[in-house]
Enzyme design. Structure first.
Site, short mmCIF file in Angstrom:
data_model
loop_
_atom_site.label_atom_id
_atom_site.label_comp_id
_atom_site.label_asym_id
_atom_site.label_seq_id
_atom_site.Cartn_x
_atom_site.Cartn_y
_atom_site.Cartn_z
CG ASP A 83 24.95 -38.72 8.91
OD1 ASP A 83 24.23 -39.70 8.71
OD2 ASP A 83 25.95 -38.75 9.65
CG HIS A 122 24.01 -42.53 10.95
ND1 HIS A 122 24.89 -41.50 10.71
CD2 HIS A 122 24.70 -43.44 11.69
CE1 HIS A 122 26.06 -41.76 11.26
NE2 HIS A 122 25.98 -42.93 11.88
CB SER A 284 28.28 -42.30 14.23
OG SER A 284 28.69 -42.73 12.97
#
Length: 444
Positions: A83, A122, A284
């Protein structure tokens, strides 16, 4: 490609988190399945029910994760987070991140520097759902597998990334495998069904090394209308999203035939790199919840290969009322049930229930197709050439030959003689005319 980012808002203890604390657990969760008694029961997890953050993690009960903690909390397993990088929020990952790297060409060598301008947190949100430690007093966010190790592999999603995206993913997959990952989490999508051929070898490398690969299905709310790669790659465990009631999410998930399991994707929490807790939606977040459960299964059953870890997760899923056939394009095999995945008696399988990438490659890439047959050549009979003319006896070059007479002398005579005769006739005629003119002319 895009991160599967949902609606994000900064959480406050008084408002957002308090609202989530009141969110009901999945309505589709059945009665608890019989739980096997482990040989060495771990001590209870420090859990402060009065803490608004901990109380807001409704999925810990809705997906029966707290029950699974009676058996294991993921010790001995490793989850790779591919990520934007796992940041360093105070206390959230103390002792959790075992190693890391950057494959984007823009991050730091340890993969711990968040990348990007819009989505740099994120990777930290994803990691906090999978393996945040929580405080020793039972407060703060805790992940599904709080004793599992994490690998931080930072990638870049924006156009300015130094390394092409497909190359980053292929390199990240191999690095994760080579550095001990038992589970790989990919909370990203390409919005296309197909994938670059370089991913064939990268994902096959993970499967051949017994790694569970968990992938998010995507979100309609962020522009993903179909389940795209890597969620379409055979062998990965694709995660769809549901709300707090166990109903398929409309905006926070994409549905499709490759979904294997469903997990919460709405009203989730995440710890940012600066320690701020946020609320967010999307698969996610559903994917690392499932990745955490995969780590729990691998910890409780170290003898199981990746195919059987996946099989336990999908076969112990909670059935969704009204769904007649599985896998279902909305829910896959059902709703995530961590306690059953860890403790239930599940027959072993010999193949990955989510498909065989090697067979797919053979059929569609034709990587192992049979060699083309050698062409056979039949000789063609050619008639013999006629015999050559007998050589003529050489003669004197000063004397004419039959050929020179036929093609040289005779044609020349045929043209020359008539020409001479015509010239003589013209000359004689001219003389006669001149003589006649002289006779008619009078004398002076």
């Amino acid at each position: 490609m895009r991160l599967l980012r949902g609606i994000v808002a900064t959480a406050t203890v008084a408002a957002s988190l308090a609202l989530l604390a009141a969110a009901p657990a999945s309505a589709a969760t059945p009665e608890p399945a019989p739980v096997a008694t482990p040989d060495a029961t771990p001590p209870p997890v420090a859990d402060d029910p009065k803490d608004p953050i901990r109380a807001s993690e409704y999925w810990l009960d809705g997906a029966r994760i707290r029950e699974a903690w009676r058996t294991t909390r993921g010790k001995g397993s490793t989850i790779a987070i591919i990520d934007t990088g796992i940041g360093r929020p105070p206390g959230a990952f103390d002792g959790a991140v075992a190693d890391g790297t950057d494959v984007s060409g823009s991050g730091t060598p340890d993969g711990r520097t968040p990348l990007g301008t819009k989505d740099k947190n994120h990777g930290t949100w994803v990691a906090s759902l999978a393996g945040a430690r929580g405080a020793a007093d039972g407060t703060g966010m805790i992940g599904v597998a709080p004793e599992a190790k994490l690998l931080s592999i930072s990638i870049g999603f924006e156009a300015a990334a130094v390394v092409p995206f497909t190359e980053q993913i292929a390199k990240a997959m191999r690095w994760a495998v080579d550095h001990g990952a038992d589970v790989i989490n990919l909370s990203l999508t390409t919005n296309t069904l197909d994938w670059d051929e370089s991913w064939d070898d990268a994902f096959l490398y993970a499967f051949e090394h017994d790694v569970v690969v968990v992938v998010a299905a995507g979100n309609r709310g962020s522009g993903t209308s179909i389940v795209g790669a890597p969620a379409t790659i055979p062998g990965v465990l694709t995660v769809g999203g549901v709300d707090q009631h166990g109903d398929a999410s409309v905006e926070a998930s994409t549905q499709g035939i490759t979904i294997g399991i469903s997990a919460p994707s709405e009203g989730l929490l995440g710890v940012s790199a600066d320690g701020t807790v946020v609320t967010w939606d999307g698969t996610s977040g559903a994917a690392p919840i499932v990745a955490g459960v995969a780590a729990l299964v691998r910890s409780a059953h170290p003898d199981l290969d990746a195919a059987n870890v996946i099989n336990r997760i999908i076969r112990t899923a909670t059935a969704v009322p009204g769904v007649k056939r599985v896998p279902d394009p909305l829910y896959g095999y059902g709703l995530l049930n961590a306690a059953a995945a860890v403790t239930a008696d599940v027959p072993k399988v010999s193949a990955n229930p989510m498909g065989d990438l090697e067979e797919w490659i053979r059929l569609y890439r034709r990587a192992e197709s049979d060699p083309a047959p050698e062409p056979t050549v039949t000789p063609i009979a050619v008639p013999p050439l006629p015999a050559a003319d007998a050589p003529t006896k050489p003669g004197s070059p000063l004397l004419p030959s039959a050929e020179s007479l036929r093609y040289g002398t005779l044609p020349l005579l045929a043209l020359t003689v008539p020409g001479i005769l015509v010239a003589l006739g013209v000359t004689a005629a001219a003389r006669r005319i001149r003589s006649a003119r002289d006779r008619r002319t009078p004398s002076p």
